[in-house]
Design a protein around this motif. Sequence first.
Motif, PDB file in Angstrom:
ATOM      1  N   GLN A  87       0.834  -1.193   0.000  1.00 27.07           N
ATOM      2  CA  GLN A  87       0.000   0.000   0.000  1.00 27.07           C
ATOM      3  C   GLN A  87       0.872   1.246   0.000  1.00 27.07           C
ATOM      4  O   GLN A  87       1.511   1.573   0.991  1.00 27.07           O
ATOM      5  CB  GLN A  87      -0.919   0.011   1.219  1.00 27.07           C
ATOM      6  N   SER A 115       1.480   4.137   2.999  1.00 27.33           N
ATOM      7  CA  SER A 115       1.043   3.573   4.282  1.00 27.33           C
ATOM      8  C   SER A 115       2.106   3.650   5.369  1.00 27.33           C
ATOM      9  O   SER A 115       1.837   3.344   6.529  1.00 27.33           O
ATOM     10  CB  SER A 115       0.614   2.116   4.089  1.00 27.33           C
ATOM     11  N   GLU A 130       0.672  -3.782   6.480  1.00 20.55           N
ATOM     12  CA  GLU A 130       0.741  -3.106   5.190  1.00 20.55           C
ATOM     13  C   GLU A 130       2.030  -2.312   5.106  1.00 20.55           C
ATOM     14  O   GLU A 130       2.657  -2.010   6.121  1.00 20.55           O
ATOM     15  CB  GLU A 130      -0.473  -2.194   4.965  1.00 20.55           C
TER      16      GLU A 130
END
Length: 259
Positions: free
Chosen positions: A145, A148, A163
């Motif tokens: 991601q 993140s 993540e």
Amino acid sequence: MKLSISSELEYDVPFEADLLLQIEAAIIPEQRVITAHIELPPVQHFARITGHDTIGDRIWLRMQGPLKVRYNATVEINRLTADIAQLNAVPPHLLPGETIEYILPSRYCASDQFQQIVGDLFGDTQGGARVAAIRDWIQANLTYQAGSSNAATGAMDTYNSREGVCRDFAHLMISMTRASAIPARFCSVYGLGVEPQDFHAVAEVFLDNTWYMVDATGMSTPDTMAKVGVGRDAADVSFLTSYGVANMQNQSVQVSYVE
């Protein structure tokens, strides 16, 4: 396997500052740099120094004003590859001296915090089978991601959030491997197949007295990556470290296969 590499950095350096740059593919036996060119603006000082573990070069710059760096290269990869799961760990008391720092905790890889975790998750494995199990667990349980994480995110943060981006995957891979008493180091690379294309980060693990690349994101493979540099974690091999104000304007990376 031949790779065509192109990268570009643009920064504004409003005040005189020292910058440490590391974006060139390393000239090492496992890869042959066929052509390479780096383009830099006029600077007050330029010096090349050897990278961590004598892999790759770093460049010191002292300057003020617009910084625009262009790097182009063609690199042939001749790296030793193997099925990680079939390799053996070197007992800690037999490890070469230069690998010892890579079983110890570092800034982003607090491996001492993972000993109970790896015991619970992977306690029935050892050696290369343990490394493969860690890699597979990360791929199955983490989400890639963008945005993140940040410069302060460590491996335990990534483990808890599930993540991150490539450097976070690498930091978690390294931390869990070190917690298993297997040396692991951070490796900055150009990787074919990385999406979105960017500077990429993977782990290298020390098994059967040899270093082997492991990409916990699953996006690239050892025979399609050009190594830039290695270190304990991302702090050792940042593509640009600034000792002063440096505001990023743009950066781009393109890696493609050459027939």
